[in-house]
Write an enzyme that holds these catalytic residues in place. Structure first.
Site, PDB file in Angstrom:
ATOM      1  N   ASP A 298       0.868  -1.127  -0.050  1.00 32.71           N
ATOM      2  CA  ASP A 298      -0.049   0.030   0.013  1.00 32.71           C
ATOM      3  C   ASP A 298       0.914   1.221  -0.125  1.00 32.71           C
ATOM      4  O   ASP A 298       2.142   1.275   0.575  1.00 32.71           O
ATOM      5  CB  ASP A 298      -0.936   0.172   1.108  1.00 32.71           C
ATOM      6  CG  ASP A 298      -2.195  -0.890   1.080  1.00 32.71           C
ATOM      7  OD1 ASP A 298      -2.737  -0.939  -0.118  1.00 32.71           O
ATOM      8  OD2 ASP A 298      -2.704  -1.389   2.136  1.00 32.71           O
TER       9      ASP A 298
ATOM     10  N   GLU B 116      -2.998  17.744   7.628  1.00 33.16           N
ATOM     11  CA  GLU B 116      -2.672  18.631   6.462  1.00 33.16           C
ATOM     12  C   GLU B 116      -2.961  20.054   7.100  1.00 33.16           C
ATOM     13  O   GLU B 116      -2.223  21.002   6.628  1.00 33.16           O
ATOM     14  CB  GLU B 116      -3.757  18.343   5.483  1.00 33.16           C
ATOM     15  CG  GLU B 116      -3.614  17.098   4.848  1.00 33.16           C
ATOM     16  CD  GLU B 116      -4.084  15.812   5.406  1.00 33.16           C
ATOM     17  OE1 GLU B 116      -4.641  15.914   6.710  1.00 33.16           O
ATOM     18  OE2 GLU B 116      -4.265  14.613   4.887  1.00 33.16           O
TER      19      GLU B 116
ATOM     20  N   SER C 107     -16.191  18.487   5.395  1.00 35.27           N
ATOM     21  CA  SER C 107     -17.216  17.390   5.320  1.00 35.27           C
ATOM     22  C   SER C 107     -17.027  16.515   3.866  1.00 35.27           C
ATOM     23  O   SER C 107     -16.265  17.359   2.839  1.00 35.27           O
ATOM     24  CB  SER C 107     -18.756  17.890   5.306  1.00 35.27           C
ATOM     25  OG  SER C 107     -18.952  18.820   4.071  1.00 35.27           O
TER      26      SER C 107
ATOM     27  N   GLN D   4     -19.366  15.798   1.737  1.00 28.73           N
ATOM     28  CA  GLN D   4     -20.054  16.208   1.036  1.00 28.73           C
ATOM     29  C   GLN D   4     -19.594  17.694   0.191  1.00 28.73           C
ATOM     30  O   GLN D   4     -19.655  17.646  -1.056  1.00 28.73           O
ATOM     31  CB  GLN D   4     -21.591  16.530   1.563  1.00 28.73           C
ATOM     32  CG  GLN D   4     -22.559  15.352   1.722  1.00 28.73           C
ATOM     33  CD  GLN D   4     -21.759  14.700   3.053  1.00 28.73           C
ATOM     34  OE1 GLN D   4     -21.111  15.518   3.814  1.00 28.73           O
ATOM     35  NE2 GLN D   4     -21.963  13.473   3.120  1.00 28.73           N
ATOM     36  N   THR D   5     -19.240  18.399   0.812  1.00 32.58           N
ATOM     37  CA  THR D   5     -18.689  19.870   0.321  1.00 32.58           C
ATOM     38  C   THR D   5     -17.354  19.807   0.013  1.00 32.58           C
ATOM     39  O   THR D   5     -16.848  20.630  -1.069  1.00 32.58           O
ATOM     40  CB  THR D   5     -18.883  20.928   1.441  1.00 32.58           C
ATOM     41  OG1 THR D   5     -17.985  20.602   2.629  1.00 32.58           O
ATOM     42  CG2 THR D   5     -20.331  21.166   1.948  1.00 32.58           C
ATOM     43  N   ARG D   6     -16.522  18.735   0.737  1.00 26.52           N
ATOM     44  CA  ARG D   6     -15.083  18.776   0.436  1.00 26.52           C
ATOM     45  C   ARG D   6     -14.353  19.993   0.737  1.00 26.52           C
ATOM     46  O   ARG D   6     -13.259  20.445   0.032  1.00 26.52           O
ATOM     47  CB  ARG D   6     -14.741  18.048  -0.963  1.00 26.52           C
ATOM     48  CG  ARG D   6     -15.321  16.639  -1.129  1.00 26.52           C
ATOM     49  CD  ARG D   6     -15.179  16.263  -2.759  1.00 26.52           C
ATOM     50  NE  ARG D   6     -13.840  16.280  -3.216  1.00 26.52           N
ATOM     51  CZ  ARG D   6     -13.421  16.429  -4.651  1.00 26.52           C
ATOM     52  NH1 ARG D   6     -14.288  16.816  -5.469  1.00 26.52           N
ATOM     53  NH2 ARG D   6     -12.251  16.265  -4.600  1.00 26.52           N
ATOM     54  N   MET D   7     -14.719  20.540   1.665  1.00 22.86           N
ATOM     55  CA  MET D   7     -14.243  22.263   1.909  1.00 22.86           C
ATOM     56  C   MET D   7     -14.175  22.311   3.668  1.00 22.86           C
ATOM     57  O   MET D   7     -15.078  21.448   3.958  1.00 22.86           O
ATOM     58  CB  MET D   7     -14.999  23.120   1.225  1.00 22.86           C
ATOM     59  CG  MET D   7     -14.829  23.264  -0.327  1.00 22.86           C
ATOM     60  SD  MET D   7     -15.714  24.893  -0.641  1.00 22.86           S
ATOM     61  CE  MET D   7     -17.189  24.590  -0.255  1.00 22.86           C
TER      62      MET D   7
ATOM     63  N   LYS E 245     -11.313  26.406   2.120  1.00 20.72           N
ATOM     64  CA  LYS E 245     -10.127  25.785   1.429  1.00 20.72           C
ATOM     65  C   LYS E 245     -10.736  24.407   1.305  1.00 20.72           C
ATOM     66  O   LYS E 245     -11.331  23.891   1.998  1.00 20.72           O
ATOM     67  CB  LYS E 245      -8.793  26.016   2.448  1.00 20.72           C
ATOM     68  CG  LYS E 245      -8.945  25.025   3.747  1.00 20.72           C
ATOM     69  CD  LYS E 245      -7.634  25.092   4.363  1.00 20.72           C
ATOM     70  CE  LYS E 245      -7.815  24.567   5.740  1.00 20.72           C
ATOM     71  NZ  LYS E 245      -8.041  23.269   5.857  1.00 20.72           N
TER      72      LYS E 245
ATOM     73  N   ASP F  47      -4.962  -4.552   6.402  1.00 15.68           N
ATOM     74  CA  ASP F  47      -5.474  -4.634   7.897  1.00 15.68           C
ATOM     75  C   ASP F  47      -6.913  -4.436   7.807  1.00 15.68           C
ATOM     76  O   ASP F  47      -7.554  -4.531   8.931  1.00 15.68           O
ATOM     77  CB  ASP F  47      -4.850  -3.083   8.553  1.00 15.68           C
ATOM     78  CG  ASP F  47      -5.157  -1.922   7.964  1.00 15.68           C
ATOM     79  OD1 ASP F  47      -5.807  -2.066   6.773  1.00 15.68           O
ATOM     80  OD2 ASP F  47      -4.757  -0.721   8.398  1.00 15.68           O
TER      81      ASP F  47
END
Length: 695
Positions: free
Chosen positions: A316, A357, A387, A389-392, A410, A533
């Site tokens: 991986d 991050e 979230s 859904q929003t990826r922000m 961001k 795993d």
């Protein structure tokens, strides 16, 4: 409790040597020795020479009693040295296993009728639990048996198994749901479904494997043992026919005398492959012990051998090749925006972001522009969590009157693009080039925007681990193909693969893709190893020849694997392969040495046994041994003492050298083949000089 991390006992430890010696005497019982047919034959020869010695002592006929007695003693020592080597290898494991057994104690479990955190329970001993039972475990409770968390989450101290004092999270519904009996919950409470009956727990299996109680011979060991038995039978038939041949020759030549019984037995023992037969069990046991010192449990010897034969590694990307935590490395501003302004906005949007991050963005802003993280109260700002859904994520800052004064977001580039366009803005075309460049380089572009539009892009990079490229180069040099498996897009996967120097990659991989990839390589004749795993890894792990499951993984993954890594470190796969190859090399090298060192014994015993009938055979006495008795004794003694001299090498293993198989074969033939031929010539000659000095 002694854990795998603890330093292995020194083989010269007086207590260990004393115990091994006592065990080696017990192993002289033919009922124990029958598992090693070659040494059983040597023991039979020892009995014959002992009886012959007593007959010579009483009748004063035949060979000198001192000669038959001395040969008999050294033949017995040959058998004892063989059983001592095995006992010494087992001794280290048994000492560690005894230490584990002392920690096993009766634990009172809270058995539930229904899987509820606050349900009613009854107290039962851990020995009364069966697979499928449900128990409640609260803070400061010991986990009574192996199981899987089905409700709740808790901090668990697993030092009793892994040696690692830092607690780990165990929770239901994820890849970290498996718990091990004997470990301790230190915070919160969980409901666990028992997955093992008494005597079948992970700790029980560890004890059995460490002490060698249930160790089975591997296919390679069995094949080598068949070869050794065949050679022994051949030499037995040769020696069996030598006596009537010598009787006939003595009569036909009218000189000399038939080969005595003691000399025949000595010849048989010296020509039989006693060295490798004596060390073979110790090599296998010591190999498992070396793996255990790495905090890895092999559930069978076959798994370690398979690791030595592996020629395809599936790894991986995240956590194995890369650290897994993307780190901010660069701020790339949009046109008309300063880098510092972008850094300030990115830092504000990351204040409440506890992901690696987010924290790395705050650190990068501080390092580049000495920007200090601001403290904002709930009345001053509202943080927007990330979230799926929003990826922000982001922040809304309010002025003193409570009105919204600034919004910063961001997130993924396409999500920020949609957000900006929904507010009447546009994504700067000039940023598309750095976005594509970051993706091609294997990084992740993170866009930042405020009310006025897009401010720029943050370059997040999943860092390749230090030294991993060099290790892959070594594997490539010995003919092992490495394949990186990742859920990333092909562009990112290709960049990481190039940086890490892996041979191939599988991008956007799903569980069925891994299984298909393993089967394809196995159909082509390759031995495949992989790590996993999660429950979704279980089918691929079950298919792989070497399947390494993380101890922190799910019960399904651990049951599908044949090797368990207690540290849950995916890079251990590389160490496992090296140890597997070292075991195979050690066995092969000592087999080569054992067969090669028989050459000198021909030049010692054959002339000594038949020189009275055929004086011309003395031309073979190239070592200029003093007399027949001294020559035979020297060969028998060397045949015996070479076994304990090689025990440290058998237990430690020959040095692993990352080089192509052809070069490795030539190197080992020169060292152990040529060395096996030369060493007995030197050793037998020195023993001959010593014997004649003492007589």
């Amino acid at each position: 409790m002694a854990t795998p991390r603890e330093k292995s006992k020194n083989i010269y430890d007086p207590k260990l040597l004393k115990t091994a010696l006592a065990d080696s005497i017990k192993k002289l019982d033919p009922r124990d020795l029958w598992r090693n047919p070659v040494m059983l034959a040597v023991e039979a020869g020892s009995v014959i020479t002992t009886i012959n010695f007593l007959v010579n002592l009483i009748t004063q006929k035949g060979e000198p009693a001192w000669f038959t007695g001395t040969v008999s003693v050294w033949l017995w020592l040959t058998v004892i040295f063989a059983t001592f080597a095995e006992s010494l290898a087992e001794g280290r494991g048994k000492a560690r296993a005894e230490s584990m057994k002392k920690t096993q104690k009766e634990i009172v479990a809270k058995k539930l009728k229904k899987p509820e955190l606050d349900g009613e329970y009854e107290l039962v001993p851990s020995t009364g639990l069966r697979k499928g039972d449900i128990i409640l475990i609260e803070a400061n409770d010991l986990i009574a048996s192996d199981g899987e968390v089905i409700l709740g989450a808790a901090l668990v101290n697993e030092a009793a198994v892994t040696g690692e004092s830092a607690p780990v999270v165990r929770e239901s519904g994820g890849d970290r749901s498996a718990v091990t009996g004997g470990t301790k919950v230190i915070a919160n409470r969980i409901v666990v479904r028992i997955t093992a009956n008494p005597g079948e727990t992970f700790l029980d299996r560890m004890i059995n494997l460490v002490e060698g109680a249930k160790r089975r011979k591997t296919p390679n060991e069995i094949a080598l043992e068949v070869l050794l038995i065949a050679l022994t039978v051949v030499f037995f038939l040769v020696v069996l026919n030598l006596n009537p041949l010598s009787v006939y020759s003595a009569k036909a030549m009218g000189q000399g005398y038939p080969v005595p019984l003691t000399v025949l037995v000595a010849l048989f023992v010296c020509l039989a492959p006693t060295t490798i037969a004596a060390l073979l069990p110790a090599i296998g046991i010591a190999g498992m012990d070396r793996l255990f010192q790495k905090n890895v449990i092999a559930l069978s010897g076959r798994a370690i051998e398979a690791a030595g034969d592996v020629n395809v590694l599936l790894l991986d990307k995240t956590g194995t090749i890369t650290f897994g935590n993307r780190i901010a490395t660069e701020f790339i501003p949009a046109p008309m925006i300063t880098t510092q302004h972008l850094a300030e906005a990115a830092q504000l949007a990351s204040l409440a972001d506890e992901t690696p991050e987010g924290r790395s963005i705050v650190v990068l802003a501080k390092e580049r522009f000495e920007l200090r993280a601001q403290s904002l109260t709930p009345s001053q700002a509202r943080f927007i969590p990330f979230s799926v859904q929003t990826r922000m994520s982001g922040i809304d800052i309010h002025d003193p009157e409570g009105s919204l004064s600034l919004s910063i977001r961001k997130g993924a580039v396409d999500a920020i693009r949609a957000y900006v366009e929904a507010n009447g803005g546009s994504f700067p075309a000039q940023l598309q080039e750095p976005v594509d460049a970051i993706s091609r380089a294997g990084g992740t572009p993170l866009a930042v925007a405020d009310d006025q539009g897009v401010l720029g892009v943050v370059h997040l990079k999943d860092m390749v681990k230090d030294g991993i490229r060099e290790r892959f180069t070594e594997l490539h040099n010995i003919g092992i193909k490495t394949i990186m498996i990742t859920g990333d897009n092909p562009l990112t996967a290709a960049a990481i693969a190039a940086e890490a120097n892996v041979d191939d990659f599988l991008a956007q991989a799903k569980p069925e893709d891994k299984l298909k990839l393993i089967r394809e390589h196995q159909e082509q004749g390759y031995m495949v190893a992989m790590t996993g795993d999660g429950t979704n890894d279980a089918p691929a792990l079950a298919q792989a020849d070497v399947a390494v499951a993380m101890n922190t993984g799910t019960q399904a993954a651990r049951e599908a694997a044949n090797i368990i890594d207690l540290d849950s470190n995916p890079t251990k796969l590389l160490d496992i392969v090296e140890i597997g190859k070292q075991i195979l090399m050690t066995r092969g090298n000592l087999t080569t040495f054992s067969i090669a060192n028989d050459v000198a014994k021909y030049f010692a015993i054959i002339p000594a046994a038949l020189c009275t009938i055929y004086p011309q055979l003395l031309v073979l006495n190239i070592m200029h041994l003093s007399n027949p008795h001294s020559a035979i004794l020297s060969a028998v003694i060397f045949n015996a003492i070479i076994i304990p001299m090689l025990v440290p090498l058998a237990l430690k293993g020959t040095r692993y050298r990352p080089m192509p198989a052809e070069k490795l074969l030539i190197h080992n033939l020169l060292v152990y083949g040529a060395g096996g031929i030369l060493a007995p010539f030197i050793g037998i000659k020195l023993l001959d000089v010593l014997i004649n000095a003492l007589i």
